[in-house]
Design an enzyme around this catalytic site. Structure first.
Site, PDB file in Angstrom:
ATOM      1  N   ASP A  21      14.464   1.196 -12.945  1.00  0.00           N
ATOM      2  CA  ASP A  21      15.018  -0.145 -13.168  1.00  0.00           C
ATOM      3  C   ASP A  21      16.458  -0.015 -13.653  1.00  0.00           C
ATOM      4  OD1 ASP A  21      15.584  -2.755 -13.922  1.00  0.00           O
ATOM      5  OD2 ASP A  21      14.426  -2.614 -15.786  1.00  0.00           O
ATOM      6  N   ASP A  25      15.332  -5.552 -16.289  1.00  0.00           N
ATOM      7  CA  ASP A  25      14.361  -6.650 -16.168  1.00  0.00           C
ATOM      8  C   ASP A  25      12.925  -6.152 -16.083  1.00  0.00           C
ATOM      9  OD1 ASP A  25      14.245  -5.614 -13.612  1.00  0.00           O
ATOM     10  OD2 ASP A  25      14.710  -7.497 -12.577  1.00  0.00           O
ATOM     11  N   ASP A  29      14.366  -1.167  -8.828  1.00  0.00           N
ATOM     12  CA  ASP A  29      15.224  -1.835  -7.859  1.00  0.00           C
ATOM     13  C   ASP A  29      15.991  -0.827  -7.007  1.00  0.00           C
ATOM     14  OD1 ASP A  29      17.375  -1.034  -9.614  1.00  0.00           O
ATOM     15  OD2 ASP A  29      16.933  -2.803 -10.835  1.00  0.00           O
ATOM     16  N   ASP A  98       7.676   0.179   4.720  1.00  0.00           N
ATOM     17  CA  ASP A  98       6.312  -0.226   4.998  1.00  0.00           C
ATOM     18  C   ASP A  98       6.323  -1.331   6.048  1.00  0.00           C
ATOM     19  OD1 ASP A  98       3.491   0.172   4.091  1.00  0.00           O
ATOM     20  OD2 ASP A  98       4.524   0.765   2.258  1.00  0.00           O
ATOM     21  N   ASP A 199       0.824  -0.086   7.620  1.00  0.00           N
ATOM     22  CA  ASP A 199      -0.282  -0.414   6.727  1.00  0.00           C
ATOM     23  C   ASP A 199      -1.537  -0.778   7.521  1.00  0.00           C
ATOM     24  OD1 ASP A 199      -1.064  -1.051   3.878  1.00  0.00           O
ATOM     25  OD2 ASP A 199      -1.389  -3.033   4.763  1.00  0.00           O
ATOM     26  N   GLU A 241      -1.682   4.160   8.599  1.00  0.00           N
ATOM     27  CA  GLU A 241      -2.766   4.263   7.621  1.00  0.00           C
ATOM     28  C   GLU A 241      -4.064   3.854   8.320  1.00  0.00           C
ATOM     29  OE1 GLU A 241      -3.903   2.487   3.214  1.00  0.00           O
ATOM     30  OE2 GLU A 241      -2.997   1.178   4.730  1.00  0.00           O
ATOM     31  N   HIS A 314       0.347   5.159  -3.538  1.00  0.00           N
ATOM     32  CA  HIS A 314       0.263   3.975  -4.397  1.00  0.00           C
ATOM     33  C   HIS A 314      -1.158   3.443  -4.529  1.00  0.00           C
ATOM     34  CE1 HIS A 314       0.374   2.610  -0.297  1.00  0.00           C
ATOM     35  NE2 HIS A 314      -0.091   1.434  -0.686  1.00  0.00           N
ATOM     36  N   ASP A 315      -2.068   3.893  -3.663  1.00  0.00           N
ATOM     37  CA  ASP A 315      -3.458   3.444  -3.696  1.00  0.00           C
ATOM     38  C   ASP A 315      -4.398   4.464  -4.323  1.00  0.00           C
ATOM     39  OD1 ASP A 315      -3.103   0.947  -2.534  1.00  0.00           O
ATOM     40  OD2 ASP A 315      -3.393   1.685  -0.491  1.00  0.00           O
TER      41      ASP A 315
END
Length: 532
Positions: A21, A25, A29, A98, A199, A241, A314-315
């Site tokens: 970041d 915030d 980013d 993605d 995805d 995927e 991420h999963d």
């Protein structure tokens, strides 16, 4: 001209909300990503895959996309995105995005129009079906005990969402939808994107009289269209995927002469330690089965297609917690990397994996963010009580990999100047990039050496595979070989105990060692790479 550059890609996945970041915030980013590009380049990364950074109401952490042609302002502006892409390319790093086109957000313009009635021109952009005998069109489920169909009182029809209700499925059988998607993909490729992670791509084609949601009869036709209209003209890399496919079924999507996808992720090895492969429901992990499954896919693709080498994303929770040992964190991180990245295939590394990140600890349900966890958490509490449910969530939830990257040992882990969008990792003070980089025998330095070795040895980058031994007590040996070069032997102790197995016949020139030397007796999670 279509090339095979994806075979030499070393891909680093960034989950942008949690990476870095730059403005305080609490959300990662594009400028934060730019600030870490030299770190990635030094590691040996030549390709970055960024998880969804499009506008989204965040019902599914960005996978519910409300505008395919823009970026979410929490990550920056489109100019920031283009500058990030330029900074990557200047360093010789390619960019993957993605591609999430199985479904959109329910706040996408197409869907809000589709909801207006049967005569709306966008109605058929989504899957609408009449009731069957007064009920849903079929019995498809969207997660734990939730129907994949939602009834619209106004029109008397059901609409399909094979994940959460906020993600209505696009109707790929409508040629207008496919043309919209191909045009969108080309716009991103023209900007400078080099490829896509696709995805749940096998779910785009459906047969509604089937028990199985995806892999419909038009799947290969649609993938070929995507390739011909977008990917081939741009020499773009794609990785799809997919779930629950055999090597032969997956091969049909990546066979070089079919013109569909470059690669597919397969996750069969990541099912090990889960009962029937179901998240949160754990059984004893069996290292031998894990290695056998990796070998199965090596043999299944060898000489005819190309594998993907992945243990985290991420999963998935952190690989050390599931497949290694937190007690032997660095040793098992090195051993797992050696086991995986000396195989044939394209390397995929998830943010923080390169310095041995481990799972956080969730102490309350309020700390959990992921929609999948929220869908099943009450059931887990009912089964095992709050303590048991939180233990399962801390081991196997998607949030385990989504907490902010720990760049240093400070209170915010160097991720942000403020409170993050999700809890910080409990172990950030001890397990972080800065402390690992300061250790010449750390995980990051080992990854550097391993990735450099892959690049320098054709037997590793292009060679064939042979599993020589895979013992119940953790002794593992495999060979990589190619004509004109010496063989490479990977010798592992996949165990937290010493292992006295005789590996003398595989000894040669030592190329890599997890402990830094050659032992008389294999130590816990020992890894050795020889050339002879």
């Amino acid at each position: 001209m279509i090339t095979n550059w994806y075979k030499d890609a070393v891909v680093y996945q960034i989950y942008p909300k949690s990476f870095c970041d730059s403005n305080g915030d609490g959300i990662g980013d594009f400028n934060g990503i730019i600030s870490k590009l030299d770190y990635l380049k030094e590691l040996g990364i030549n390709t970055v895959w960024i998880s969804p950074c499009y506008p989204s109401p965040q019902k599914d952490n960005g996978y519910d996309i409300s505008d395919y042609d823009d970026v979410g302002r929490e990550y920056g502006t489109m100019e920031d995105f283009k500058r990030m892409a330029d900074e990557m390319h200047r360093r010789g790093i390619k960019l993957l995005m993605d591609l999430v086109v199985k479904s959109s957000s329910d706040e996408h313009f197409w869907f809000t129009e589709s909801m207006k009635g049967k005569d709306n021109p966008y109605r058929d952009y989504y899957v609408w079906k009449d009731p069957v005998d007064g009920h849903e069109p079929n019995d498809w489920q969207a997660g734990y005990q939730i129907s994949a169909w939602t009834f619209d009182e106004k029109s008397g029809q059901y609409w399909l969402h094979t994940f959460i209700e906020g993600e209505p499925d696009l109707n790929w059988d409508n040629p207008k939808v496919r043309q919209e998607i191909y045009a969108m993909v080309n716009r991103w490729l023209d900007i400078g994107v080099d490829g896509f992670r696709c995805d749940v791509i096998n779910l785009i084609a459906k047969d509604y009289d089937s028990d199985h949601i995806g892999d419909g009869k038009h799947l290969h036709e649609y993938l070929h269209e995507l390739h011909e209209n977008c990917l081939a003209p741009h020499d773009a890399m794609t990785v799809g995927e997919v779930y629950d496919l055999t090597p032969d079924e997956a091969f049909e999507m990546v066979a070089p002469d079919r013109g569909e996808l470059s690669l597919v992720f397969q996750f069969e090895h990541l099912r090990e330690g889960r009962i029937d492969g179901q998240r949160f429901f754990m059984t004893d992990f069996n290292a031998k089965n894990f290695v056998d499954t990796l070998a199965k896919w090596q043999y299944g693709f060898m000489g005819r297609a190309w594998n993907t080498l992945v243990m985290e994303n991420h999963d998935q929770p952190r690989c050390i917690d599931r497949f290694g040992s937190v007690e032997y964190r660095k040793e098992s991180a090195k051993m797992l990397a050696t086991l995986l990245y000396c195989l044939q295939g394209t390397v995929f590394i998830y943010e923080g994996q390169e310095f041995g990140s481990i799972n956080p600890v969730f102490r309350s349900l309020e700390e959990c963010d992921d929609c999948e966890t929220k869908q099943i958490q009450d059931h887990l509490v009912e089964l095992w009580g709050m303590e048991g449910a939180l233990k399962a969530i801390s081991l196997d939830s998607r949030d385990c990999a989504r907490v902010p990257v720990a760049w240093d040992g400070s209170e915010t882990g160097g991720f942000s100047d403020g409170k993050a969008w999700i809890k910080y990792n409990d172990f950030r003070h001890e397990v972080n990039a800065a402390s690992d980089l300061a250790d010449e025998n750390g995980v990051y330095r080992f990854y550097q050496k391993l990735l450099s070795l892959r690049k320098s040895k054709r037997a590793l980058s292009r060679g064939n595979f042979e599993l020589i031994r895979n013992d119940e007590d953790g002794g593992v040996v495999y060979r990589r070989y190619i004509e004109g070069e010496r063989d490479i032997f990977v010798v592992l102790n996949y165990s937290d105990k010493e292992n006295a197995f005789d590996f003398s016949s595989y000894k040669g020139e030592l190329l890599l060692s997890g402990y830094g030397d050659i032992p008389d007796v294999m130590r816990p999670f020992e890894c050795l790479v020889f050339e002879k």
